[in-house]
Scaffold this active site. Structure first.
Site, PDB file in Angstrom:
ATOM      1  N   LYS A 164      32.562 -26.892 -11.052  1.00 38.09           N
ATOM      2  CA  LYS A 164      31.157 -27.161 -11.348  1.00 38.09           C
ATOM      3  C   LYS A 164      30.859 -26.722 -12.777  1.00 38.09           C
ATOM      4  O   LYS A 164      30.892 -25.531 -13.092  1.00 38.09           O
ATOM      5  CB  LYS A 164      30.223 -26.380 -10.408  1.00 38.09           C
ATOM      6  CG  LYS A 164      28.779 -26.841 -10.546  1.00 38.09           C
ATOM      7  CD  LYS A 164      27.771 -25.913  -9.928  1.00 38.09           C
ATOM      8  CE  LYS A 164      27.252 -24.881 -10.880  1.00 38.09           C
ATOM      9  NZ  LYS A 164      26.545 -25.403 -12.055  1.00 38.09           N
ATOM     10  N   GLU A 202      34.084 -13.239 -14.630  1.00 41.95           N
ATOM     11  CA  GLU A 202      34.026 -12.912 -16.056  1.00 41.95           C
ATOM     12  C   GLU A 202      32.551 -12.932 -16.417  1.00 41.95           C
ATOM     13  O   GLU A 202      31.925 -13.991 -16.450  1.00 41.95           O
ATOM     14  CB  GLU A 202      34.850 -13.960 -16.816  1.00 41.95           C
ATOM     15  CG  GLU A 202      35.320 -13.470 -18.147  1.00 41.95           C
ATOM     16  CD  GLU A 202      34.401 -13.917 -19.236  1.00 41.95           C
ATOM     17  OE1 GLU A 202      33.497 -13.113 -19.572  1.00 41.95           O
ATOM     18  OE2 GLU A 202      34.553 -15.031 -19.727  1.00 41.95           O
ATOM     19  N   CYS A 218      29.899 -13.777 -24.355  1.00 37.08           N
ATOM     20  CA  CYS A 218      29.929 -12.588 -23.500  1.00 37.08           C
ATOM     21  C   CYS A 218      30.481 -11.389 -24.258  1.00 37.08           C
ATOM     22  O   CYS A 218      30.164 -10.256 -23.950  1.00 37.08           O
ATOM     23  CB  CYS A 218      30.745 -12.861 -22.249  1.00 37.08           C
ATOM     24  SG  CYS A 218      32.364 -13.468 -22.626  1.00 37.08           S
ATOM     25  N   GLU A 255      22.037  -7.344 -22.012  1.00 32.65           N
ATOM     26  CA  GLU A 255      22.688  -8.448 -22.726  1.00 32.65           C
ATOM     27  C   GLU A 255      21.623  -9.442 -23.176  1.00 32.65           C
ATOM     28  O   GLU A 255      20.870  -9.967 -22.356  1.00 32.65           O
ATOM     29  CB  GLU A 255      23.689  -9.156 -21.797  1.00 32.65           C
ATOM     30  CG  GLU A 255      24.418 -10.274 -22.497  1.00 32.65           C
ATOM     31  CD  GLU A 255      25.512 -10.907 -21.648  1.00 32.65           C
ATOM     32  OE1 GLU A 255      25.243 -11.276 -20.489  1.00 32.65           O
ATOM     33  OE2 GLU A 255      26.645 -11.029 -22.148  1.00 32.65           O
TER      34      GLU A 255
HETATM   35  N1  LIG Z   1      29.895 -14.224 -19.355  1.00 31.70           N
HETATM   36  C1  LIG Z   1      29.479 -15.294 -19.983  1.00 31.70           C
HETATM   37  O1  LIG Z   1      30.206 -15.931 -20.728  1.00 31.70           O
HETATM   38  C2  LIG Z   1      28.088 -15.781 -19.713  1.00 31.70           C
HETATM   39  C3  LIG Z   1      27.050 -14.905 -19.498  1.00 31.70           C
HETATM   40  N2  LIG Z   1      25.796 -15.395 -19.283  1.00 31.70           N
HETATM   41  C4  LIG Z   1      24.697 -14.426 -19.150  1.00 31.70           C
HETATM   42  O2  LIG Z   1      23.823 -14.867 -18.132  1.00 31.70           O
HETATM   43  C5  LIG Z   1      22.506 -15.029 -18.643  1.00 31.70           C
HETATM   44  C6  LIG Z   1      21.839 -16.124 -17.887  1.00 31.70           C
HETATM   45  O3  LIG Z   1      22.448 -17.380 -18.158  1.00 31.70           O
HETATM   46  P1  LIG Z   1      22.547 -18.444 -16.972  1.00 31.70           P
HETATM   47  O4  LIG Z   1      22.925 -19.762 -17.465  1.00 31.70           O
HETATM   48  O5  LIG Z   1      21.293 -18.361 -16.174  1.00 31.70           O
HETATM   49  O6  LIG Z   1      23.802 -17.847 -16.183  1.00 31.70           O
HETATM   50  P2  LIG Z   1      24.230 -18.119 -14.696  1.00 31.70           P
HETATM   51  O7  LIG Z   1      25.102 -17.002 -14.283  1.00 31.70           O
HETATM   52  O8  LIG Z   1      23.028 -18.444 -13.877  1.00 31.70           O
HETATM   53  O9  LIG Z   1      25.060 -19.490 -14.808  1.00 31.70           O
HETATM   54  C7  LIG Z   1      26.444 -19.593 -14.935  1.00 31.70           C
HETATM   55  C8  LIG Z   1      26.971 -20.646 -13.962  1.00 31.70           C
HETATM   56  O10 LIG Z   1      26.710 -20.201 -12.632  1.00 31.70           O
HETATM   57  C9  LIG Z   1      26.026 -21.195 -11.893  1.00 31.70           C
HETATM   58  N3  LIG Z   1      25.207 -20.541 -10.872  1.00 31.70           N
HETATM   59  C10 LIG Z   1      23.923 -20.115 -10.971  1.00 31.70           C
HETATM   60  N4  LIG Z   1      23.507 -19.589  -9.800  1.00 31.70           N
HETATM   61  C11 LIG Z   1      24.550 -19.663  -8.939  1.00 31.70           C
HETATM   62  C12 LIG Z   1      24.751 -19.270  -7.577  1.00 31.70           C
HETATM   63  N5  LIG Z   1      23.788 -18.686  -6.872  1.00 31.70           N
HETATM   64  N6  LIG Z   1      25.965 -19.482  -7.022  1.00 31.70           N
HETATM   65  C13 LIG Z   1      26.956 -20.054  -7.728  1.00 31.70           C
HETATM   66  N7  LIG Z   1      26.816 -20.467  -9.005  1.00 31.70           N
HETATM   67  C14 LIG Z   1      25.633 -20.269  -9.618  1.00 31.70           C
HETATM   68  C15 LIG Z   1      25.257 -21.966 -12.955  1.00 31.70           C
HETATM   69  O11 LIG Z   1      24.881 -23.238 -12.481  1.00 31.70           O
HETATM   70  C16 LIG Z   1      26.286 -22.014 -14.080  1.00 31.70           C
HETATM   71  O12 LIG Z   1      27.217 -23.035 -13.825  1.00 31.70           O
HETATM   72  C17 LIG Z   1      22.713 -15.276 -20.137  1.00 31.70           C
HETATM   73  O13 LIG Z   1      21.574 -14.965 -20.866  1.00 31.70           O
HETATM   74  C18 LIG Z   1      23.847 -14.349 -20.406  1.00 31.70           C
HETATM   75  O14 LIG Z   1      23.349 -13.041 -20.545  1.00 31.70           O
HETATM   76  C19 LIG Z   1      25.555 -16.731 -19.235  1.00 31.70           C
HETATM   77  C20 LIG Z   1      26.545 -17.636 -19.427  1.00 31.70           C
HETATM   78  C21 LIG Z   1      27.895 -17.221 -19.727  1.00 31.70           C
HETATM   79  N1  BAL Z   2      33.059 -16.085 -21.718  1.00 33.84           N
HETATM   80  C1  BAL Z   2      34.195 -15.889 -22.561  1.00 33.84           C
HETATM   81  C2  BAL Z   2      33.983 -16.261 -23.986  1.00 33.84           C
HETATM   82  C3  BAL Z   2      32.738 -15.695 -24.536  1.00 33.84           C
HETATM   83  O1  BAL Z   2      31.663 -15.906 -23.983  1.00 33.84           O
HETATM   84  O2  BAL Z   2      32.806 -15.039 -25.564  1.00 33.84           O
END
Ligand SMILES: NC(=O)C1=CN([C@@H]2O[C@H](COP(=O)(O)OP(=O)(O)OC[C@H]3O[C@@H](n4cnc5c(N)ncnc54)[C@H](O)[C@@H]3O)[C@@H](O)[C@H]2O)C=CC1
Ligand code: BAL
Length: 511
Positions: A202, A278, A312, A411
């Site tokens: 997804k 992650e 991240c 964050e």
């Molecule tokens: N570690 C990383 O690389 C990331 C961290 N983030 C953090 O998260 C914050 C929020 O961003 P969002 O886009 O709202 O992140 P999110 O964690 O909601 O979204 C990431 C993925 O998870 C999916 N998702 C959302 N709710 C879910 C559920 N209940 N079960 C399974 N999948 C689900 C979303 O559709 C998307 O594909 C950002 O501001 C940032 O701080 C966001 C994106 C990437």
């Molecule tokens: N989530 C791994 C790469 C990055 O967000 O920096």
């Protein structure tokens, strides 16, 4: 029948039209969702700024699925696993197909970079040279692993021989975010395919275009139907259905810590599927008096502001030793100011800093900036939106921050630094580790002993000495503390996509 949409781009950096299948990709075919529905995919740069981009704010309407489509995709993936992939397909054949996929991605690199630019706001050249080159390299790297996954022989006694088999899980679910759509896809898909797993992926509902285009390459490369499936959709429907599915044996997730907890809970509630997470970060960058200042400043800027801070690993807490604090701030401010001046249309060659990826992310970051101001921190530079169109935010530095402020603890996922002064090595190690997160950390010092001492003292899954965020496919990546569970990359990723069986052979023991 699912449709296609064509995106026309007419810029100096990229000229051409890109067609995209807008359906779901299941069992080697483009299909409509069981209950047809769509979502608008938005360009985060306004039309006014990219007149050469024929699509305006809305780029396309693409299908979104539901738990019913996840069921269909899992059934297709299971069938492929049992008949044409998994243990039915030799590693050498899997490796050849994966390498072909990397070659096709390399062939189409400009199209993919353009899709990342219009959908996620990335400067085109950076999308090409960093996100896409990294994705190609990652897929190629894991293609090389496919025929090198071996167990071990264990001779426990004269009468017994045992060996281990490193077997795939079968069907794995992969949920990826919007900040690096193709790169996160490649980190997930590469090791899963190499180890013989079938995939239900997804993408983020906000940035699905490159993943949909990638499915065309999977088809062209000749993967058996059902090995790779995409069900685009919302997290609370498709994402949750993947995490709860009884026939998915492993889920790999990248995203927020909040949702990471839900993924783990869903596993506990259902079939105890293996979960790798992650998640978020609040990474420290520590700069000692004895660093190479010019280099430290460039890396510190890259550590935080790359991808408009939406990483991240973003080094959003910057600690500078008191002896060079003023000098650092003068020069760092000049670099950040120049970055601010290089903000604009992602297709302009001079652009280094694009828009935030979405309205939601823009609002979230602006709220954090407001919170910093309200809590008494000083806006040293930036602190406002850039221009009046699109989701642009000025590269920002806060000073006079205290450890309890939200901008220091949480964050932000945006171009916002919190700079603090420190006196001693001991003080800065304690401050750097004073966070719930533990993803990445950087240290700058020309004293090797000190640099390594500090790198080892960081409570983080990655530590960078005199550099930042140089993530590589062969080096493990993942979080300590609330930044995650498990590792991506290298042989550690291969381990997380295989389960080990011990086979016991009796060579003469009688009962
Ligand atoms: N570690 C990383 O690389 C990331 C961290 N983030 C953090 O998260 C914050 C929020 O961003 P969002 O886009 O709202 O992140 P999110 O964690 O909601 O979204 C990431 C993925 O998870 C999916 N998702 C959302 N709710 C879910 C559920 N209940 N079960 C399974 N999948 C689900 C979303 O559709 C998307 O594909 C950002 O501001 C940032 O701080 C966001 C994106 C990437
Ligand atoms: N989530 C791994 C790469 C990055 O967000 O920096």
């Amino acid at each position: 029948m699912p449709g296609t949409t064509t995106v026309e781009i007419n810029t100096a950096a990229f000229k051409g039209s890109i067609s995209i299948n807008t359906g779901l990709y299941i069992d080697g075919k483009w299909v409509d969702p069981v209950e047809p529905d769509t979502i608008d995919v938005i360009n985060p740069v306004s039309e006014a700024l990219t007149p050469a981009l024929a699509t305006a704010k809305k780029i396309a309407a693409v299908s979104i699925g539901s738990s019913k489509d996840v069921d269909v995709a899992v059934t297709a993936a299971q069938k492929a696993y049992k008949t044409s992939w998994g243990l039915k397909c030799p590693g050498s054949k899997r490796g050849k197909l994966i390498s072909r996929l990397a070659d096709l991605l390399e062939r189409d690199i400009d199209q993919f970079a353009a899709l990342e630019s219009i959908n996620a706001g990335k400067p085109f050249q950076i999308a090409k040279n960093s996100d896409l080159m990294g994705s190609i390299q990652c897929i190629r790297y894991f293609g090389g692993w496919a025929d090198k996954i071996h167990g071990k022989t264990i001779e426990s006694s004269e009468n017994k021989l045992a060996y281990t088999r490193h077997e795939p899980y079968g069907v794995v679910g992969q949920i990826i975010p919007w900040n690096y759509p193709m790169l996160m896809l490649s980190w997930k898909v590469g090791p899963a395919l190499a180890t013989g797993n079938c995939i239900v992926l997804k993408p983020s509902e906000m940035t699905p275009l490159s993943a949909l285009k990638f499915a065309e390459l999977v088809q062209e490369a000749g993967f058996p139907p059902g090995v790779f499936n995409i069900v685009n959709g919302y997290g609370t429907t498709v994402g949750q259905a993947i995490t709860e599915h009884m026939k998915i044996s492993k889920v790999a997730f990248t995203g927020s810590t909040l949702v990471g907890r839900k993924v783990l809970e869903a596993s506990a509630r259902t079939n105890l599927k293996v979960v790798t997470l992650e998640l978020g970060g609040k990474s420290p960058t520590v700069i000692f008096d004895d660093c190479n200042l010019e280099q430290a400043i460039k890396w510190t800027s890259h550590a935080l502001y790359a991808n408009m801070g939406q990483s991240c690993v973003a080094g959003s807490r910057i600690f500078v030793q008191e002896g060079i604090y003023d000098q650092f701030m003068d020069k760092f401010t000049a670099v950040v100011k120049a970055l601010g001046q290089a903000t604009g249309d992602p297709f302009e060659a001079s652009t280094q800093h694009g828009p935030q990826a979405s309205q939601v992310q823009f609002d979230r970051i602006m709220n954090y900036i407001a919170s910093g101001k309200e809590s008494g921190a000083t806006v040293h530079i930036g602190g406002e939106r850039h221009g009046t169109e699109g989701y642009f935010i000025q590269p920002t530095i806060f000073t006079n921050v205290t450890p309890d402020m939200k901008i220091v603890r949480e964050e932000i996922f945006g171009p916002v630094a919190a700079v603090q002064k420190f006196k001693t090595e001991e003080d800065v190690i304690a401050a750097a580790n004073d966070t719930e997160y533990g993803l990445s950390a950087c240290v700058f010092s020309e004293n090797v002993g000190r640099a390594l001492r500090v790198a080892h003292a960081f409570e983080s899954g990655s530590a960078f000495v005199n550099s930042a965020q140089l993530i590589e496919s062969s080096i493990p990546f993942g979080g300590y503390k609330s930044s995650g569970i498990g590792r991506e990359h290298g042989e550690y990723a291969i381990e997380t996509y295989t389960q080990v069986k011990g086979v016991h052979i009796n060579l003469g023991l009688m009962i």
